[in-house]
Design a protein around this motif. Structure first.
Motif, PDB file in Angstrom:
ATOM      1  N   THR A 121       9.665   5.027  29.615  1.00 51.98           N
ATOM      2  CA  THR A 121      10.993   4.706  29.096  1.00 51.98           C
ATOM      3  C   THR A 121      11.984   4.627  30.245  1.00 51.98           C
ATOM      4  O   THR A 121      11.954   5.464  31.148  1.00 51.98           O
ATOM      5  CB  THR A 121      11.466   5.783  28.096  1.00 51.98           C
ATOM      6  OG1 THR A 121      10.471   5.956  27.085  1.00 51.98           O
ATOM      7  CG2 THR A 121      12.780   5.403  27.443  1.00 51.98           C
ATOM      8  N   ALA A 159      16.223   4.398  31.194  1.00 53.95           N
ATOM      9  CA  ALA A 159      17.545   4.688  30.633  1.00 53.95           C
ATOM     10  C   ALA A 159      18.599   4.528  31.711  1.00 53.95           C
ATOM     11  O   ALA A 159      18.436   5.028  32.834  1.00 53.95           O
ATOM     12  CB  ALA A 159      17.593   6.098  30.045  1.00 53.95           C
ATOM     13  N   VAL A 184      18.570   1.437  27.005  1.00 53.10           N
ATOM     14  CA  VAL A 184      17.233   2.032  26.974  1.00 53.10           C
ATOM     15  C   VAL A 184      16.187   0.956  26.740  1.00 53.10           C
ATOM     16  O   VAL A 184      16.390   0.031  25.949  1.00 53.10           O
ATOM     17  CB  VAL A 184      17.141   3.113  25.867  1.00 53.10           C
ATOM     18  CG1 VAL A 184      15.726   3.652  25.739  1.00 53.10           C
ATOM     19  CG2 VAL A 184      18.118   4.248  26.150  1.00 53.10           C
ATOM     20  N   SER A 185      15.076   1.096  27.435  1.00 54.66           N
ATOM     21  CA  SER A 185      13.912   0.222  27.219  1.00 54.66           C
ATOM     22  C   SER A 185      12.664   1.084  27.152  1.00 54.66           C
ATOM     23  O   SER A 185      12.503   2.013  27.940  1.00 54.66           O
ATOM     24  CB  SER A 185      13.776  -0.787  28.372  1.00 54.66           C
ATOM     25  OG  SER A 185      12.527  -1.457  28.322  1.00 54.66           O
ATOM     26  N   GLU A 186      11.783   0.764  26.203  1.00 61.00           N
ATOM     27  CA  GLU A 186      10.467   1.391  26.142  1.00 61.00           C
ATOM     28  C   GLU A 186       9.402   0.380  26.541  1.00 61.00           C
ATOM     29  O   GLU A 186       9.545  -0.815  26.300  1.00 61.00           O
ATOM     30  CB  GLU A 186      10.162   1.921  24.747  1.00 61.00           C
ATOM     31  CG  GLU A 186      10.778   3.260  24.447  1.00 61.00           C
ATOM     32  CD  GLU A 186      10.259   3.883  23.169  1.00 61.00           C
ATOM     33  OE1 GLU A 186      10.499   5.092  22.968  1.00 61.00           O
ATOM     34  OE2 GLU A 186       9.608   3.183  22.367  1.00 61.00           O
ATOM     35  N   TYR A 218       6.249  -1.767  35.588  1.00 56.32           N
ATOM     36  CA  TYR A 218       6.669  -1.419  34.227  1.00 56.32           C
ATOM     37  C   TYR A 218       6.695  -2.677  33.368  1.00 56.32           C
ATOM     38  O   TYR A 218       7.360  -3.665  33.706  1.00 56.32           O
ATOM     39  CB  TYR A 218       8.054  -0.782  34.268  1.00 56.32           C
ATOM     40  CG  TYR A 218       8.691  -0.572  32.914  1.00 56.32           C
ATOM     41  CD1 TYR A 218       8.300   0.481  32.102  1.00 56.32           C
ATOM     42  CD2 TYR A 218       9.688  -1.432  32.464  1.00 56.32           C
ATOM     43  CE1 TYR A 218       8.890   0.677  30.854  1.00 56.32           C
ATOM     44  CE2 TYR A 218      10.290  -1.246  31.226  1.00 56.32           C
ATOM     45  CZ  TYR A 218       9.881  -0.190  30.433  1.00 56.32           C
ATOM     46  OH  TYR A 218      10.466  -0.006  29.208  1.00 56.32           O
ATOM     47  N   CYS A 244      13.826  -8.184  27.735  1.00 61.26           N
ATOM     48  CA  CYS A 244      14.318  -6.891  28.232  1.00 61.26           C
ATOM     49  C   CYS A 244      15.407  -7.092  29.285  1.00 61.26           C
ATOM     50  O   CYS A 244      16.484  -6.505  29.204  1.00 61.26           O
ATOM     51  CB  CYS A 244      13.167  -6.072  28.800  1.00 61.26           C
ATOM     52  SG  CYS A 244      13.698  -4.548  29.627  1.00 61.26           S
ATOM     53  N   HIS A 272       7.110   7.644  25.544  1.00 60.95           N
ATOM     54  CA  HIS A 272       8.133   6.913  24.799  1.00 60.95           C
ATOM     55  C   HIS A 272       9.225   7.894  24.397  1.00 60.95           C
ATOM     56  O   HIS A 272       8.999   8.784  23.577  1.00 60.95           O
ATOM     57  CB  HIS A 272       7.512   6.232  23.582  1.00 60.95           C
ATOM     58  CG  HIS A 272       6.711   5.022  23.941  1.00 60.95           C
ATOM     59  ND1 HIS A 272       5.724   4.496  23.123  1.00 60.95           N
ATOM     60  CD2 HIS A 272       6.747   4.210  25.035  1.00 60.95           C
ATOM     61  CE1 HIS A 272       5.189   3.431  23.699  1.00 60.95           C
ATOM     62  NE2 HIS A 272       5.783   3.245  24.860  1.00 60.95           N
ATOM     63  N   ARG A 273      10.417   7.719  24.965  1.00 64.30           N
ATOM     64  CA  ARG A 273      11.491   8.689  24.821  1.00 64.30           C
ATOM     65  C   ARG A 273      12.769   8.084  24.255  1.00 64.30           C
ATOM     66  O   ARG A 273      13.826   8.719  24.316  1.00 64.30           O
ATOM     67  CB  ARG A 273      11.790   9.330  26.188  1.00 64.30           C
ATOM     68  CG  ARG A 273      10.646  10.170  26.738  1.00 64.30           C
ATOM     69  CD  ARG A 273      10.378  11.367  25.850  1.00 64.30           C
ATOM     70  NE  ARG A 273       9.385  12.279  26.409  1.00 64.30           N
ATOM     71  CZ  ARG A 273       9.037  13.425  25.835  1.00 64.30           C
ATOM     72  NH1 ARG A 273       9.599  13.772  24.691  1.00 64.30           N
ATOM     73  NH2 ARG A 273       8.128  14.201  26.384  1.00 64.30           N
ATOM     74  N   ALA A 274      12.700   6.862  23.733  1.00 59.41           N
ATOM     75  CA  ALA A 274      13.910   6.226  23.222  1.00 59.41           C
ATOM     76  C   ALA A 274      14.558   7.058  22.117  1.00 59.41           C
ATOM     77  O   ALA A 274      15.783   7.201  22.067  1.00 59.41           O
ATOM     78  CB  ALA A 274      13.600   4.819  22.716  1.00 59.41           C
ATOM     79  N   TRP A 292      16.573   9.877  23.629  1.00 63.68           N
ATOM     80  CA  TRP A 292      17.843   9.413  24.199  1.00 63.68           C
ATOM     81  C   TRP A 292      18.825   9.066  23.083  1.00 63.68           C
ATOM     82  O   TRP A 292      20.034   9.330  23.193  1.00 63.68           O
ATOM     83  CB  TRP A 292      17.614   8.212  25.102  1.00 63.68           C
ATOM     84  CG  TRP A 292      17.048   8.548  26.440  1.00 63.68           C
ATOM     85  CD1 TRP A 292      15.814   8.212  26.921  1.00 63.68           C
ATOM     86  CD2 TRP A 292      17.684   9.283  27.498  1.00 63.68           C
ATOM     87  NE1 TRP A 292      15.647   8.692  28.201  1.00 63.68           N
ATOM     88  CE2 TRP A 292      16.776   9.357  28.575  1.00 63.68           C
ATOM     89  CE3 TRP A 292      18.927   9.888  27.629  1.00 63.68           C
ATOM     90  CZ2 TRP A 292      17.082  10.001  29.778  1.00 63.68           C
ATOM     91  CZ3 TRP A 292      19.241  10.537  28.822  1.00 63.68           C
ATOM     92  CH2 TRP A 292      18.327  10.597  29.875  1.00 63.68           C
ATOM     93  N   ARG A 313      19.336  -0.479  22.747  1.00 62.34           N
ATOM     94  CA  ARG A 313      17.931  -0.614  23.152  1.00 62.34           C
ATOM     95  C   ARG A 313      17.615  -2.090  23.366  1.00 62.34           C
ATOM     96  O   ARG A 313      17.962  -2.928  22.544  1.00 62.34           O
ATOM     97  CB  ARG A 313      17.007  -0.025  22.087  1.00 62.34           C
ATOM     98  CG  ARG A 313      15.540  -0.063  22.482  1.00 62.34           C
ATOM     99  CD  ARG A 313      14.705   0.788  21.557  1.00 62.34           C
ATOM    100  NE  ARG A 313      13.286   0.590  21.821  1.00 62.34           N
ATOM    101  CZ  ARG A 313      12.314   1.178  21.138  1.00 62.34           C
ATOM    102  NH1 ARG A 313      12.618   2.011  20.158  1.00 62.34           N
ATOM    103  NH2 ARG A 313      11.052   0.951  21.435  1.00 62.34           N
TER     104      ARG A 313
END
Length: 475
Positions: A391, A393, A407-409, A428, A437, A456-458, A461, A474
């Motif tokens: 992820t 941020a 944010v991007s996953e 990435y 993206c 994966h932490r979206a 956040w 996102r």
């Protein structure tokens, strides 16, 4: 897979501390003698069940306005990171609205009840014990009308899914608390002409909490001279165990690097900073330093410090927030796009949190030429990012007290090595693809410095944004 080495002096990583505020009223005392004690035990059962997510402080049941004022005040004095509101029975909102709207603590309404299902055996007592939902509705309505931010978490309180959501909210509350008390040390001055890192520091302080502490390069120079030989020797011995050390590195180069790392750490500790940024020109133009503190940034990040290059307070802030929110945040930037693999090469000049390194390759401390800054070769920790979910941020200053998190996953690819690249790196691949993206990133004003997490932490956040009022985008 190899276990990353333990940093020499990791920053404390306290668990979230959450207060549980149970609400009811005296209306049912005559009908159900002992109901207050009965429902108080229910509140304690909830806290015990959720003990893996946080350290809990359970307030006595709130039965009136004075109870609410006292309980919230006591939780604030106890230093909790947030308050989970649980309806023990129906409780009228106006008795708690004042206390809940005045506190600065993050709030969440737990829309739960003691029993997960309605059964044929229920009587009026069971109906009373399990009637929390309309108290939650009344209280939520009051908070909405007061424009007070809060989260809502619904479910069977004994289910894994409920615990997972509480865990996410509690970590976000802890990160929000850490931001309010954060001090970011800036060594020297920010990079001239770099606009996306600039921020009104008073607006940052008012909106999110971080305070900027400018540290003169001269203070760092004096700190390096004041270090004892034992401290330096201990760090070098730890590096010998943790890293594959380049034999070309001289004793002088390693001693100099170790002194800069320990000097930075000492100043951060003395000044209460949990994040910092250096700028190569501020170090290079000072005239008293032989090299840039590249390896220092890598290990200090691994210890839990927020870091960013070029005097970027916003990026240092988001890296520190990432450490508290989910652990092992890493400072990086998008270097170049690789369209055949639909990925982006991620790296920076030489700083990187080696806690995110792949485990099948050694961490290397190398002698590495670097012309930036006009100084001698800086020892650099070289590694490749660990493949798997990841992820990104970026914290964006929009003007005034408005901030945005972009944010991007996606995933870090198990890509072929780039033998000539002598700095931490990885490729990435965004879930939305490079084109969508990056176009979304640019349209949202995402900065060129950012934090990277493995995993994966979206959702984590987003929870922090919901608590702090940061706009979440996102891409």
């Amino acid at each position: 897979m190899a276990t990353p080495p333990v940093p020499p002096r990791p920053l404390p990583a306290p668990r979230p501390r959450i207060g549980l505020l149970g609400i009811m009223q005296p209306l049912y005392d005559a009908m159900l003698p002992g109901i207050t004690d009965h429902q108080a035990e229910y509140a304690h059962r909830v806290a015990r069940h959720l003990s893996d997510t946080a350290d809990w402080t359970v307030a006595p049941p709130v039965r009136g306005r004075e109870d609410a004022e006292r309980a919230v005040r006591d939780l604030e004095n106890a230093g909790v990171d947030g308050v989970l509101v649980v309806m023990l029975t129906y409780g009228p909102s106006l008795r708690v609205t004042g206390a809940l709207t005045r506190t600065r603590l993050p709030l969440a309404l737990a829309n739960i009840q003691p029993d997960p299902s309605v059964t044929a055996e229920w009587d009026m007592a069971d109906m009373t014990y399990n009637q929390g939902i309309h108290g939650a509705q009344d209280t939520a309505n009051a908070l909405v009308r007061a424009e007070r931010r809060f989260d809502v978490i619904t479910g069977d309180w004994q289910s894994p899914g409920f615990a997972e959501r509480i865990d996410r909210w509690a970590r976000a509350a802890r990160a929000a608390t850490a931001l309010r008390g954060l001090r970011v040390g800036v060594f020297g001055y920010p990079m001239n002409g770099m606009g996306d890192a600039r921020v009104d520091e008073t607006a940052l302080l008012r909106a999110l909490g971080p305070e900027i502490e400018v540290i003169a390069p001269g203070a760092l120079h004096r700190a390096t001279l004041d270090l004892g030989e034992k401290e330096v020797a201990e760090l070098l011995a730890w590096e010998d165990e943790a890293f594959e050390v380049d034999p070309r590195l001289s004793a002088k180069e390693r001693d100099d690097h170790a002194r800069m790392q320990l000097g930075i750490e000492r100043l951060l500790t003395e000044r209460g900073c949990h994040a910092y940024s250096t700028h190569f020109d501020a170090i290079g133009e000072d005239g008293r330093f032989d090299r840039l503190p590249m390896a220092a940034a890598s290990t200090l990040m691994a210890q839990g410090y927020g870091f960013a290059g070029e005097g970027d307070v916003l990026a240092a802030t988001v890296v520190r927030a990432g450490h508290v929110l989910a652990g092992d945040a890493h400072f990086t930037e998008m270097y170049a796009m690789d369209f055949p693999s639909d990925s982006i090469l991620m790296s920076h000049m030489g700083e990187g949190n080696w806690r995110i390194a792949r485990g099948d390759e050694p961490l290397r401390l190398i002698k590495r030429p670097l012309d930036i800054g006009g100084l001698a070769d800086p020892p650099t920790v070289l590694f490749r990012y660990r493949p798997g979910p990841a992820t990104l941020a970026s914290l964006v200053a929009l003007g005034g007290e408005r901030f945005r998190l972009v944010v991007s996953e996606g995933e870090v690819l198990d890509a072929p090595p780039l033998p000539s690249l002598e700095m931490p790196y990885g490729q990435y691949r965004p879930d939305t693809g490079v084109r969508d993206c990056t176009e979304g990133w640019l349209r949202a004003g995402g900065t060129h410095h950012m934090a990277l997490h493995t995993g994966h932490r979206a959702a984590d956040w987003r929870a922090l944004c919901d608590i702090t009022g940061i706009e979440y985008v996102r891409v």
